[in-house]
Design an enzyme around this catalytic site. Structure first.
Site, PDB file in Angstrom:
ATOM      1  CB  CYS A 107      -0.907  -0.023   1.632  1.00 52.63           C
ATOM      2  SG  CYS A 107      -2.140   1.101   1.287  1.00 52.63           S
ATOM      3  CD  GLU A 150      -6.777   0.196  -3.720  1.00 53.78           C
ATOM      4  OE1 GLU A 150      -6.954   1.470  -2.464  1.00 53.78           O
ATOM      5  OE2 GLU A 150      -5.591   0.262  -4.083  1.00 53.78           O
TER       6      GLU A 150
HETATM    7 NI    NI Z   1      -3.605   0.642   0.028  1.00 61.85          NI
END
Ligand code: NI
Length: 178
Positions: A107, A150
């Site tokens: 991420c 997400e």
């Molecule tokens: Ni992320």
């Protein structure tokens, strides 16, 4: 190394723990407002510059329900399917498969760390596209994984909240040694 004016929110930034707001700024319910368009452009820019396969608006400091899925094969995810990037506004999860699979995730907001995360292999999602048109998509495998990752950003979660245990976390340097 990378070059973008847009600041990325990282772990510890409260925006990553917040519930994002629903987007309401459609002009006549059809075309996105200039502000919305600007947000999406910034998200695309960061994603491209940082070589991500997805991004959510809170990651660039905008607490709105917007995400992009942009899967393509790359160094980090050689098996990723190639798709045209899809912008999803106000996404909702209709159904998820009970069958899950574990896979590595990284991420932009959690630099240097990867997690071995269990995700549903199939998810049915609803969203509004950039033209203001409601859509319903069935996502599988890596695309389902990106979406769920997400989507979590829109409800104040990161993959760190999803790992079964700390034993499923690894630094990128250690992962590269494997
Ligand atoms: Ni992320």
């Amino acid at each position: 190394m990378y070059n973008s004016k847009v600041d990325v929110a990282e772990l510890g930034n409260p925006i990553l723990q917040a519930q994002a707001q629903k987007v309401v700024s459609f002009v006549g319910g059809r075309r996105e407002s200039e502000e919305l368009q600007h947000t999406i452009e910034q998200m695309r820019e960061v994603m491209q510059v940082r070589n991500g396969v997805g991004i959510a608006a809170p990651q660039i400091g905008i607490s709105q329900q917007i995400l992009i899925i942009a899967s393509r094969p790359n160094e980090r995810y050689p098996e990723a399917p190639l798709i045209e990037p899809v912008v999803m506004i106000n996404p909702v999860i209709n159904t998820v498969s009970s069958y899950t699979e574990k896979g590595w995730e990284g991420c932009l907001s959690v630099p240097g760390i990867r997690g071995f995360v269990s995700r549903a292999v199939q998810v049915n999602v609803g969203f509004v596209d950039i033209n203001g048109t409601p859509q319903c998509w069935e996502l599988e495998g890596f695309l389902a994984r990106i979406f769920l990752h997400e989507y979590d950003h829109l409800i104040g979660l990161t993959f760190l909240d999803r790992v079964d245990s700390v034993a499923d976390l690894i630094s990128e340097n250690e992962l590269a040694k494997r």
